[in-house]
Design a protein around this motif. Structure first.
Motif, mmCIF file in Angstrom:
data_model
loop_
_atom_site.group_PDB
_atom_site.id
_atom_site.type_symbol
_atom_site.label_atom_id
_atom_site.label_comp_id
_atom_site.label_asym_id
_atom_site.label_seq_id
_atom_site.Cartn_x
_atom_site.Cartn_y
_atom_site.Cartn_z
ATOM 1 N N SER A 78 49.676 85.732 -17.133
ATOM 2 C CA SER A 78 48.833 85.508 -18.315
ATOM 3 C C SER A 78 47.458 84.949 -17.993
ATOM 4 O O SER A 78 46.653 84.723 -18.898
ATOM 5 N N GLY A 79 47.186 84.659 -16.707
ATOM 6 C CA GLY A 79 45.825 84.322 -16.319
ATOM 7 C C GLY A 79 45.448 82.855 -16.372
ATOM 8 O O GLY A 79 44.247 82.547 -16.430
ATOM 9 N N TYR A 80 46.422 81.938 -16.330
ATOM 10 C CA TYR A 80 46.048 80.514 -16.279
ATOM 11 C C TYR A 80 46.685 79.847 -15.053
ATOM 12 O O TYR A 80 47.114 78.704 -15.086
ATOM 13 N N TRP A 81 46.714 80.588 -13.965
ATOM 14 C CA TRP A 81 47.367 80.153 -12.730
ATOM 15 C C TRP A 81 46.812 78.826 -12.218
ATOM 16 O O TRP A 81 47.562 77.899 -11.884
ATOM 17 N N ASN A 82 45.492 78.699 -12.106
ATOM 18 C CA ASN A 82 44.904 77.501 -11.516
ATOM 19 C C ASN A 82 45.216 76.243 -12.313
ATOM 20 O O ASN A 82 45.492 75.181 -11.738
ATOM 21 N N GLU A 83 45.200 76.342 -13.646
ATOM 22 C CA GLU A 83 45.536 75.182 -14.477
ATOM 23 C C GLU A 83 46.993 74.780 -14.281
ATOM 24 O O GLU A 83 47.327 73.601 -14.187
ATOM 25 N N ALA A 84 47.866 75.781 -14.211
ATOM 26 C CA ALA A 84 49.289 75.501 -14.031
ATOM 27 C C ALA A 84 49.554 74.863 -12.674
ATOM 28 O O ALA A 84 50.342 73.915 -12.559
ATOM 29 N N VAL A 85 48.907 75.368 -11.625
ATOM 30 C CA VAL A 85 49.088 74.811 -10.286
ATOM 31 C C VAL A 85 48.673 73.350 -10.257
ATOM 32 O O VAL A 85 49.341 72.506 -9.644
ATOM 33 N N SER A 86 47.576 73.034 -10.929
ATOM 34 C CA SER A 86 47.107 71.651 -10.973
ATOM 35 C C SER A 86 48.142 70.741 -11.628
ATOM 36 O O SER A 86 48.447 69.651 -11.127
ATOM 37 N N PHE A 87 48.714 71.190 -12.756
ATOM 38 C CA PHE A 87 49.722 70.379 -13.447
ATOM 39 C C PHE A 87 50.964 70.199 -12.592
ATOM 40 O O PHE A 87 51.438 69.079 -12.381
ATOM 41 N N PHE A 88 51.506 71.309 -12.083
ATOM 42 C CA PHE A 88 52.775 71.226 -11.364
ATOM 43 C C PHE A 88 52.629 70.549 -10.008
ATOM 44 O O PHE A 88 53.581 69.951 -9.502
ATOM 45 N N GLY A 89 51.428 70.640 -9.411
ATOM 46 C CA GLY A 89 51.204 69.901 -8.173
ATOM 47 C C GLY A 89 51.413 68.411 -8.389
ATOM 48 O O GLY A 89 52.096 67.732 -7.613
ATOM 49 N N GLY A 90 50.849 67.891 -9.481
ATOM 50 C CA GLY A 90 51.031 66.473 -9.808
ATOM 51 C C GLY A 90 52.460 66.149 -10.197
ATOM 52 O O GLY A 90 53.016 65.110 -9.799
ATOM 53 N N PHE A 91 53.092 67.054 -10.954
ATOM 54 C CA PHE A 91 54.467 66.828 -11.410
ATOM 55 C C PHE A 91 55.435 66.755 -10.236
ATOM 56 O O PHE A 91 56.279 65.861 -10.157
ATOM 57 N N PHE A 92 55.344 67.710 -9.305
ATOM 58 C CA PHE A 92 56.263 67.717 -8.167
ATOM 59 C C PHE A 92 56.011 66.542 -7.225
ATOM 60 O O PHE A 92 56.948 65.977 -6.656
ATOM 61 N N ASN A 93 54.768 66.194 -7.054
ATOM 62 C CA ASN A 93 54.453 65.043 -6.209
ATOM 63 C C ASN A 93 55.077 63.771 -6.774
ATOM 64 O O ASN A 93 55.712 62.989 -6.054
ATOM 65 N N ALA A 94 54.923 63.548 -8.084
ATOM 66 C CA ALA A 94 55.440 62.325 -8.707
ATOM 67 C C ALA A 94 56.964 62.326 -8.775
ATOM 68 O O ALA A 94 57.602 61.283 -8.578
ATOM 69 N N SER A 95 57.561 63.475 -9.038
ATOM 70 C CA SER A 95 59.006 63.537 -9.254
ATOM 71 C C SER A 95 59.799 63.569 -7.959
ATOM 72 O O SER A 95 60.865 62.949 -7.853
ATOM 73 N N PHE A 96 59.278 64.287 -6.941
ATOM 74 C CA PHE A 96 60.093 64.547 -5.753
ATOM 75 C C PHE A 96 59.530 63.999 -4.447
ATOM 76 O O PHE A 96 60.270 63.891 -3.467
ATOM 77 N N LYS A 97 58.251 63.651 -4.396
ATOM 78 C CA LYS A 97 57.697 63.175 -3.127
ATOM 79 C C LYS A 97 57.503 61.669 -3.098
ATOM 80 O O LYS A 97 58.010 60.979 -2.204
ATOM 81 N N THR A 98 56.792 61.151 -4.060
ATOM 82 C CA THR A 98 56.466 59.716 -4.052
ATOM 83 C C THR A 98 57.409 58.915 -4.932
ATOM 84 O O THR A 98 57.066 57.841 -5.402
ATOM 85 N N ASN A 99 58.600 59.440 -5.162
ATOM 86 C CA ASN A 99 59.568 58.812 -6.067
ATOM 87 C C ASN A 99 60.551 57.952 -5.263
ATOM 88 O O ASN A 99 61.505 58.465 -4.666
ATOM 89 N N ASN A 100 60.340 56.654 -5.247
ATOM 90 C CA ASN A 100 61.214 55.740 -4.496
ATOM 91 C C ASN A 100 62.590 55.588 -5.131
ATOM 92 O O ASN A 100 63.484 54.987 -4.531
ATOM 93 N N TYR A 101 62.758 56.122 -6.342
ATOM 94 C CA TYR A 101 64.033 55.992 -7.061
ATOM 95 C C TYR A 101 64.894 57.247 -6.916
ATOM 96 O O TYR A 101 65.947 57.362 -7.528
ATOM 97 N N LEU A 102 64.421 58.171 -6.066
ATOM 98 C CA LEU A 102 65.122 59.444 -5.867
ATOM 99 C C LEU A 102 66.118 59.338 -4.718
ATOM 100 O O LEU A 102 65.761 58.932 -3.606
ATOM 101 N N ASP A 103 67.373 59.714 -4.988
ATOM 102 C CA ASP A 103 68.376 59.821 -3.935
ATOM 103 C C ASP A 103 68.320 61.228 -3.326
ATOM 104 O O ASP A 103 68.032 61.406 -2.156
#
Length: 563
Positions: free
Chosen positions: A189-214
């Motif tokens: 649908s042509g909004y790839w760059n905006e989506a990448v920006s959002f999900f880059g932050g989401f995955f970083n916060a949820s799975f990389k820098t998450n000290n509460y993740l087992d």
């Protein structure tokens, strides 16, 4: 092994077990995943291969919301391991699905993501009771709602991990199913760059820098390139269709399928079921079957394209229809049962899909339309090269139907009339109907305007030839761009009946610097057929010269002349 009620559409493990729905035991995946102990695991498999059911199974096993639910796992392989019985129902689990995040614009996508996250918070509202959260945290919690700002949504799963970890004094498991559905929609649908920006932050916060993740478990169809979304996630273990880990955990093995057929009283159908539905390969495990097709066959007891009819083919259709001549030519060979060799990059770079055939083949392998026949490493750098072919008869039928769909409506009538005129030596009608076909299909095939001297043949004629490959398959062999005589012909049509007519086509685009009219270009086309002796292959096959028809197809824009 499974209950007898073969029913479709069940993706919730608790419901499958409670209602005694057909189930092939995949619970050993729980043990495998836990013992590998990777921090975050991304598993890619084609659609309808049990990703959602397995994700639900993992949630039901580990989540403390399913404590004391032994009956869900009794009699299954995981329950044979006593140490795992003690682990069941003991860990806080966050489970999310992006399967329904389909949107034509970025704002709608972001809103749907916030709905998923808001639902997670609503399910855990008990965290607001008492003094577990301070007043600022409670205010934050109440602010998580549908339509919240994207910058808030990015960190909301991280915050929920903290709250649940504090409540149970344990780190959490996060399960994210169908992570890449919104990414594919964003590209289309042509909004790839905006989506990448959002999900880059989401995955970083949820799975990389998450000290509460087992542990983290992510499923999807494709492996989106790390540069796009998983930047910096060095804790991510990626399991693609060529990986040997978990190779039996998704899809049915042949042993499982044949046992199911026997128990359903369909043992006599084994070889036909294999012909239709076998062919998927995961890691070194061959003979993997798509669960949706097998369950459908068990329920309906008739052969059909069950898996390919479940949708999701729009992107594939578009990439092939508007793809380069190399892509269309390779598809011609695939539809004739051939294979081809190519390098594969399993990190799907969506930005390359419009220009790189290898990116398209990588996507088709990831989505299950191609299978690996052989793999090898070549050169000093041990570059991986794969031999690929269409997966099975179901997939072949799907692609045949897809190509026929390019010639629907009035175009189909014109196309069929052209074929009839060709077989009956009616050159006048051939000209009439080819121009109508070209007028209606040039734009959809994205034909080029390059002169005939350019190396790249027009995309139109390869789409046109693909149509002949499909529509003449029962009576003729259609080949393109192969060596014969002293050169490469454009198209050759050989009848299965050696007493019939054979055809050679040479396609050319008028070059205004060299030729004044289409008639001049037609003369050039015939001169090339004669000079290069393209009929040599047919003569070798036993055809007499009088059986061979030689035609030039010459183009100027959407105008065509045949002679």
């Amino acid at each position: 092994m499974y209950e007898n009620r073969a029913a479709l559409g069940y993706q919730d493990f608790e419901e499958v077990r409670s209602r005694h729905i057909f189930y092939v035991d995949k619970t050993d995946f729980i043990r495998e995943w836990w013992e590998y102990a990777d921090k975050v695991t991304l598993i890619t498999r084609p659609r309808r291969f049990g990703k959602t059911l397995n994700a639900s199974m993992v949630e039901c096993f580990f989540s403390n919301q399913y404590a004391d639910r032994d009956e869900l796992f009794e009699g299954l392989s995981i329950w044979e391991h006593k140490e795992y019985r003690k682990l069941q129902g003991t860990i806080p689990v966050i489970s999310l699905s992006f399967a329904n995040i389909r949107a034509s614009d970025y704002n709608t996508m972001e809103y749907k993501i916030t709905e998923v996250i808001a639902d997670l918070y609503n399910k855990n509202e008990f965290l607001l009771d008492g003094n577990l959260l301070n007043e600022n945290e409670k205010e934050y919690y109440r602010g998580i709602k549908s339509g919240m700002e994207g910058k808030v949504a990015v960190g909301a799963v991280h915050q929920m991990s903290k709250f649940l970890g504090r409540r149970y004094d344990k780190k959490v498991i996060i399960i994210l199913d169908e992570y890449d559905t919104p990414m594919q929609e964003a590209w289309i649908s042509g909004y790839w760059n905006e989506a990448v920006s959002f999900f880059g932050g989401f995955f970083n916060a949820s799975f990389k820098t998450n000290n509460y993740l087992d542990r983290g478990l992510i499923t999807g169809i494709t492996r989106v390139a790390r540069e796009s979304m998983f930047s910096g996630m060095n804790n991510l273990e990626v399991i693609t269709t060529t990986s040997e880990k978990y190779e039996k955990a998704f899809g049915f093995t042949e042993e499982e399928v044949f046992l199911a057929l026997e128990e359903a009283g369909l043992g006599m159908e084994k070889q036909e079921v294999k012909r239709w539905y076998d062919g998927f390969t995961f890691g070194r495990q061959g003979a993997i079957y798509n669960p949706w097709s097998i369950v459908s066959f068990l329920a309906k007891k008739e052969y059909d394209t069950y898996w390919s009819n479940t949708g999701g083919n729009g992107l594939i259709n578009s990439l092939i229809q508007t793809g380069s001549s190399d892509i269309k030519q390779t598809m011609e060979g695939l539809l004739r049962g051939e294979s081809f060799e190519t390098a594969i990059d399993e990190r799907i770079v969506f930005d390359q899909l419009n220009g790189s055939p290898n990116a398209v083949w990588s996507l088709l392998l990831a989505t299950g339309y191609l299978k690996v026949l052989q793999r090898k490493q070549i050169g000093e750098r041990k570059r991986k090269v794969y031999t690929l072919t269409l997966t099975n008869m179901e997939v072949e039928t799907m692609f045949e139907d897809m190509v026929r769909g390019w010639f629907e409506g009035s175009v189909k009538v014109y196309y069929n009339e052209f074929i009839n005129a060709l077989l009956n030596d009616n050159v006048k009608k051939m000209n009439t109907f080819i121009n109508k076909v070209a007028l209606n299909t040039f734009s959809s095939f994205d034909s080029g305007k390059k002169p005939s001297g350019q190396a790249e043949p027009e995309r139109f004629y390869h789409g046109f030839v693909l149509g002949m490959v499909v529509n003449l398959a029962d009576t003729h062999k259609v080949r393109s761009n192969r060596e014969s005589g002293y050169g490469r012909y454009d198209v050759m049509i050989e009848p299965n009946d050696k007493s019939g007519k054979a055809f050679i086509f040479e396609f050319k685009v008028l070059d205004p610097d060299e030729e004044g009219t289409l008639a001049d270009t037609l003369v050039s086309a015939h001169a090339q057929i004669k000079e290069k002796r393209y009929e040599a292959e047919l003569i070798t096959e036993g055809f007499m010269p009088e059986q061979i028809r030689k035609y030039g197809f010459v183009f100027r824009g959407k105008e065509c002349l045949i002679g």
